[in-house]
Design a protein around this motif. Structure first.
Motif, short mmCIF file in Angstrom:
data_model
loop_
_atom_site.label_atom_id
_atom_site.label_comp_id
_atom_site.label_asym_id
_atom_site.label_seq_id
_atom_site.Cartn_x
_atom_site.Cartn_y
_atom_site.Cartn_z
N TYR A 38 58.20 11.35 96.16
CA TYR A 38 59.03 12.26 95.39
C TYR A 38 58.81 12.06 93.89
CZ TYR A 38 61.47 13.13 99.76
OH TYR A 38 61.76 13.48 101.06
N PRO A 39 58.59 13.15 93.16
CA PRO A 39 58.41 13.03 91.71
C PRO A 39 59.71 12.66 91.02
CG PRO A 39 58.49 15.34 92.35
CD PRO A 39 58.49 14.54 93.62
N GLU A 40 59.58 12.09 89.84
CA GLU A 40 60.77 11.73 89.06
C GLU A 40 61.47 12.99 88.58
OE1 GLU A 40 61.89 9.30 84.94
OE2 GLU A 40 59.85 9.29 85.73
N LYS A 41 62.81 12.98 88.66
CA LYS A 41 63.59 14.14 88.21
C LYS A 41 63.48 14.27 86.69
CE LYS A 41 65.70 15.68 92.00
NZ LYS A 41 65.38 17.01 92.54
N SER A 42 62.91 15.38 86.25
CA SER A 42 62.75 15.65 84.83
C SER A 42 62.68 17.16 84.66
CB SER A 42 61.47 14.99 84.31
OG SER A 42 61.32 15.20 82.93
N PRO A 58 62.47 22.04 87.02
CA PRO A 58 61.70 20.79 87.08
C PRO A 58 60.36 20.88 86.35
CG PRO A 58 62.50 21.41 89.25
CD PRO A 58 62.74 22.57 88.36
N TYR A 60 57.79 19.44 87.37
CA TYR A 60 56.75 19.50 88.39
C TYR A 60 56.68 20.87 89.04
CZ TYR A 60 61.06 17.81 90.57
OH TYR A 60 62.37 17.62 90.93
N ASP A 188 67.54 20.46 92.50
CA ASP A 188 66.89 21.14 91.38
C ASP A 188 67.48 22.53 91.18
OD1 ASP A 188 65.21 19.01 90.80
OD2 ASP A 188 63.64 19.72 92.16
#
Length: 200
Positions: A38-42, A58, A60, A188
């Motif tokens: 899982y990608p970092e939440k940003s 997001p 991503y 998200d």
């Protein structure tokens, strides 16, 4: 499930299995999803001149402006998709200005109709009220089961603007396997809704 009859054929099969204890019995496994990192939440800002609202989405993900809709031009230039390649998912977003032809009541009725079209295959549908500090009101639809779109929503200022979104995954996996990914992406979408603001 229907009860199975226990005839000589079943007894014979059991004896064959017992005599082959050294051989593993192979059973098919349900469709799964490969291990996911899982990608970092940003998040980043969506501030496009062709839309009368802003929000955060997001980092991503990427915005893809809709150029066609079932071989026709979109009804409004503020139709776009939020593509999340990491999960092979898309959030389809459409915008409609509220006017005499496309009234708020009609747009809401259409959104309910589209959400409940999926109810034929859904095990359960939950309607969640949306009311944010930015004057964004609407309903989110959480659908459980083997449905094409497990999460849909519409939001409005109840005067000028109406936005509808629907989430789709393009992976042939069982809903149980997809559940953790859906939960991740759903957060998200919730962030998107909670940060959405009308320009005018």
């Amino acid at each position: 499930d229907q009860p199975r009859s226990r005839g000589l054929g079943d007894v014979y099969k059991r004896q064959m299995l017992q005599s082959c204890n050294d051989e593993p019995v192979i059973t098919p496994k349900p469709r799964g999803f490969p291990k996911v990192v899982y990608p970092e939440k940003s998040y980043q800002s969506f501030e496009e001149g062709y839309c009368d609202f802003t929000f955060e989405y997001p980092k991503y993900a990427k915005i893809e402006k809709a150029n066609s809709f079932f071989d026709e031009s979109p009804k409004h230039e503020c139709w776009f998709d939020i593509s999340i390649p990491h999960f092979n998912a898309k959030i389809y977003c459409t915008y409609s200005p509220i006017d005499k032809k496309e009234t708020g009541e009609k747009l809401i009725a259409d959104a309910f109709a589209l959400a409940h079209e999926h109810n034929k295959k859904a095990k359960y549908i939950e309607e969640i009220k949306i009311d944010t500090k930015n004057g964004v009101k609407g309903i989110a639809f959480n659908l459980e089961g083997e449905v094409a779109s497990p999460f849909q929503f519409f939001v409005s200022d109840e005067e000028k603007h109406f936005v509808r979104g629907s989430l789709y995954f393009y992976n042939e996996v069982a809903p149980d396997s997809l559940a953790p990914i859906f939960s991740f992406v759903k957060k998200d979408i919730e962030h998107m809704i909670n940060t959405l603001e009308w320009k005018k």
